[in-house]
Design a protein around this motif. Structure first.
Motif, PDB file in Angstrom:
ATOM      1  N   CYS A 120       2.885  14.219   4.571  1.00  0.00           N
ATOM      2  CA  CYS A 120       3.543  14.580   5.825  1.00  0.00           C
ATOM      3  C   CYS A 120       4.984  14.058   5.792  1.00  0.00           C
ATOM      4  N   PRO A 121       5.797  14.419   6.777  1.00  0.00           N
ATOM      5  CA  PRO A 121       7.199  13.984   6.778  1.00  0.00           C
ATOM      6  C   PRO A 121       7.422  12.474   6.930  1.00  0.00           C
ATOM      7  N   SER A 122       6.415  11.720   7.353  1.00  0.00           N
ATOM      8  CA  SER A 122       6.588  10.265   7.515  1.00  0.00           C
ATOM      9  C   SER A 122       6.819   9.556   6.186  1.00  0.00           C
ATOM     10  N   GLU A 123       6.278  10.090   5.109  1.00  0.00           N
ATOM     11  CA  GLU A 123       6.424   9.509   3.775  1.00  0.00           C
ATOM     12  C   GLU A 123       6.172   8.007   3.764  1.00  0.00           C
ATOM     13  N   CYS A 124       5.020   7.603   4.247  1.00  0.00           N
ATOM     14  CA  CYS A 124       4.659   6.184   4.297  1.00  0.00           C
ATOM     15  C   CYS A 124       4.739   5.556   2.905  1.00  0.00           C
ATOM     16  N   LEU A 125       5.237   4.330   2.842  1.00  0.00           N
ATOM     17  CA  LEU A 125       5.258   3.584   1.595  1.00  0.00           C
ATOM     18  C   LEU A 125       3.895   2.917   1.430  1.00  0.00           C
ATOM     19  N   LEU A 126       3.138   3.393   0.459  1.00  0.00           N
ATOM     20  CA  LEU A 126       1.797   2.872   0.222  1.00  0.00           C
ATOM     21  C   LEU A 126       1.844   1.736  -0.786  1.00  0.00           C
ATOM     22  N   THR A 127       1.039   0.719  -0.538  1.00  0.00           N
ATOM     23  CA  THR A 127       0.804  -0.343  -1.503  1.00  0.00           C
ATOM     24  C   THR A 127      -0.654  -0.214  -1.902  1.00  0.00           C
ATOM     25  N   VAL A 128      -0.879  -0.057  -3.196  1.00  0.00           N
ATOM     26  CA  VAL A 128      -2.221   0.243  -3.691  1.00  0.00           C
ATOM     27  C   VAL A 128      -2.589  -0.752  -4.777  1.00  0.00           C
ATOM     28  N   GLU A 129      -3.742  -1.360  -4.621  1.00  0.00           N
ATOM     29  CA  GLU A 129      -4.253  -2.237  -5.674  1.00  0.00           C
ATOM     30  C   GLU A 129      -5.285  -1.453  -6.473  1.00  0.00           C
ATOM     31  N   VAL A 130      -5.051  -1.377  -7.789  1.00  0.00           N
ATOM     32  CA  VAL A 130      -5.962  -0.646  -8.665  1.00  0.00           C
ATOM     33  C   VAL A 130      -6.501  -1.568  -9.742  1.00  0.00           C
ATOM     34  N   GLU A 131      -7.645  -1.189 -10.245  1.00  0.00           N
ATOM     35  CA  GLU A 131      -8.247  -1.888 -11.371  1.00  0.00           C
ATOM     36  C   GLU A 131      -8.187  -0.930 -12.552  1.00  0.00           C
ATOM     37  N   ARG A 132      -7.588  -1.376 -13.643  1.00  0.00           N
ATOM     38  CA  ARG A 132      -7.469  -0.546 -14.843  1.00  0.00           C
ATOM     39  C   ARG A 132      -8.429  -1.042 -15.921  1.00  0.00           C
ATOM     40  N   ASP A 133      -9.005  -0.077 -16.654  1.00  0.00           N
ATOM     41  CA  ASP A 133      -9.908  -0.446 -17.741  1.00  0.00           C
ATOM     42  C   ASP A 133      -9.105  -0.820 -18.986  1.00  0.00           C
ATOM     43  N   ALA A 134      -9.783  -1.109 -20.064  1.00  0.00           N
ATOM     44  CA  ALA A 134      -9.135  -1.563 -21.300  1.00  0.00           C
ATOM     45  C   ALA A 134      -8.188  -0.507 -21.871  1.00  0.00           C
ATOM     46  N   ASN A 135      -8.415   0.762 -21.551  1.00  0.00           N
ATOM     47  CA  ASN A 135      -7.554   1.844 -22.039  1.00  0.00           C
ATOM     48  C   ASN A 135      -6.370   2.118 -21.118  1.00  0.00           C
ATOM     49  N   GLY A 136      -6.289   1.422 -19.992  1.00  0.00           N
ATOM     50  CA  GLY A 136      -5.193   1.612 -19.048  1.00  0.00           C
ATOM     51  C   GLY A 136      -5.467   2.647 -17.972  1.00  0.00           C
ATOM     52  N   ALA A 137      -6.627   3.284 -18.029  1.00  0.00           N
ATOM     53  CA  ALA A 137      -6.987   4.278 -17.020  1.00  0.00           C
ATOM     54  C   ALA A 137      -7.426   3.576 -15.740  1.00  0.00           C
ATOM     55  N   VAL A 138      -7.213   4.238 -14.612  1.00  0.00           N
ATOM     56  CA  VAL A 138      -7.629   3.667 -13.329  1.00  0.00           C
ATOM     57  C   VAL A 138      -9.157   3.702 -13.250  1.00  0.00           C
ATOM     58  N   ALA A 139      -9.752   2.534 -13.165  1.00  0.00           N
ATOM     59  CA  ALA A 139     -11.201   2.419 -13.054  1.00  0.00           C
ATOM     60  C   ALA A 139     -11.631   2.422 -11.594  1.00  0.00           C
ATOM     61  N   ALA A 140     -10.782   1.874 -10.714  1.00  0.00           N
ATOM     62  CA  ALA A 140     -11.107   1.818  -9.283  1.00  0.00           C
ATOM     63  C   ALA A 140      -9.847   1.589  -8.479  1.00  0.00           C
ATOM     64  N   VAL A 141      -9.836   2.177  -7.288  1.00  0.00           N
ATOM     65  CA  VAL A 141      -8.783   1.900  -6.321  1.00  0.00           C
ATOM     66  C   VAL A 141      -9.394   0.898  -5.359  1.00  0.00           C
ATOM     67  N   ARG A 142      -8.865  -0.324  -5.344  1.00  0.00           N
ATOM     68  CA  ARG A 142      -9.468  -1.390  -4.538  1.00  0.00           C
ATOM     69  C   ARG A 142      -9.090  -1.292  -3.068  1.00  0.00           C
ATOM     70  N   PHE A 143      -7.793  -1.106  -2.778  1.00  0.00           N
ATOM     71  CA  PHE A 143      -7.386  -0.945  -1.372  1.00  0.00           C
ATOM     72  C   PHE A 143      -6.047  -0.241  -1.297  1.00  0.00           C
ATOM     73  N   VAL A 144      -5.811   0.358  -0.132  1.00  0.00           N
ATOM     74  CA  VAL A 144      -4.556   1.051   0.156  1.00  0.00           C
ATOM     75  C   VAL A 144      -4.047   0.534   1.485  1.00  0.00           C
ATOM     76  N   THR A 145      -2.776   0.123   1.537  1.00  0.00           N
ATOM     77  CA  THR A 145      -2.155  -0.288   2.796  1.00  0.00           C
ATOM     78  C   THR A 145      -0.824   0.426   2.946  1.00  0.00           C
ATOM     79  N   GLY A 146      -0.301   0.404   4.160  1.00  0.00           N
ATOM     80  CA  GLY A 146       0.984   1.018   4.437  1.00  0.00           C
ATOM     81  C   GLY A 146       0.887   2.414   5.009  1.00  0.00           C
ATOM     82  N   ASN A 147      -0.305   2.998   4.944  1.00  0.00           N
ATOM     83  CA  ASN A 147      -0.487   4.348   5.471  1.00  0.00           C
ATOM     84  C   ASN A 147      -0.681   4.295   6.980  1.00  0.00           C
TER      85      ASN A 147
END
Length: 132
Positions: free
Chosen positions: A16-43
């Motif tokens: 949307c036009p608000s373009e919220c700045l999101l802060t996202v904590e992710v967990e990456r596996d040994a290959n660098g791929a996102v294994a899980a999104v732990r939390f999202v704030t700023g939305n």
């Protein structure tokens, strides 16, 4: 023992036009791929949370390009997918679309390719082209 690494990312939501700045904590596996999104704030709405999860696990974009026209008053027809498709399919879709030639006349909204790459999403004309 887990070899996953936790990382904090920041990016803007584009739903949307608000373009919220999101802060996202992710967990990456040994290959660098996102294994899980732990939390999202700023939305400021639930769409930001959904956007962050999708952007990090399976980013989607509308594909816009052109196809060749035969017998028309224009040489190229702008086209776009009716909805977003996985970003990982864009190169494969472009390889397929590169060989497409449409015959004039064509009207905006006409389907150029049905069910692009098995996505159930059509590639449609973005303008009218009349015959020469």
């Amino acid at each position: 023992m887990s070899t996953n690494v936790t990382e904090t990312l920041q990016f803007n939501c584009t739903t949307c036009p608000s373009e919220c700045l999101l802060t996202v904590e992710v967990e990456r596996d040994a290959n660098g791929a996102v294994a899980a999104v732990r939390f999202v704030t700023g939305n400021s709405c639930p769409r930001g949370d959904k956007f962050a999860h999708q952007e990090l696990t399976c980013p989607m974009r509308v594909l816009t390009t052109t196809v060749a026209v035969s017998g028309g008053d224009e040489a190229l027809l702008p086209v776009r997918t009716a909805e977003a498709i996985p970003l990982t399919l864009h190169a494969q879709a472009m390889d397929l679309i590169r060989g497409v030639v449409v015959d004039a006349p064509i009207r905006m909204g006409d389907v150029v390719l049905e069910d692009l790459l098995g996505t159930n999403i059509d590639l449609a004309a973005s303008m009218d082209i009349d015959p020469t």
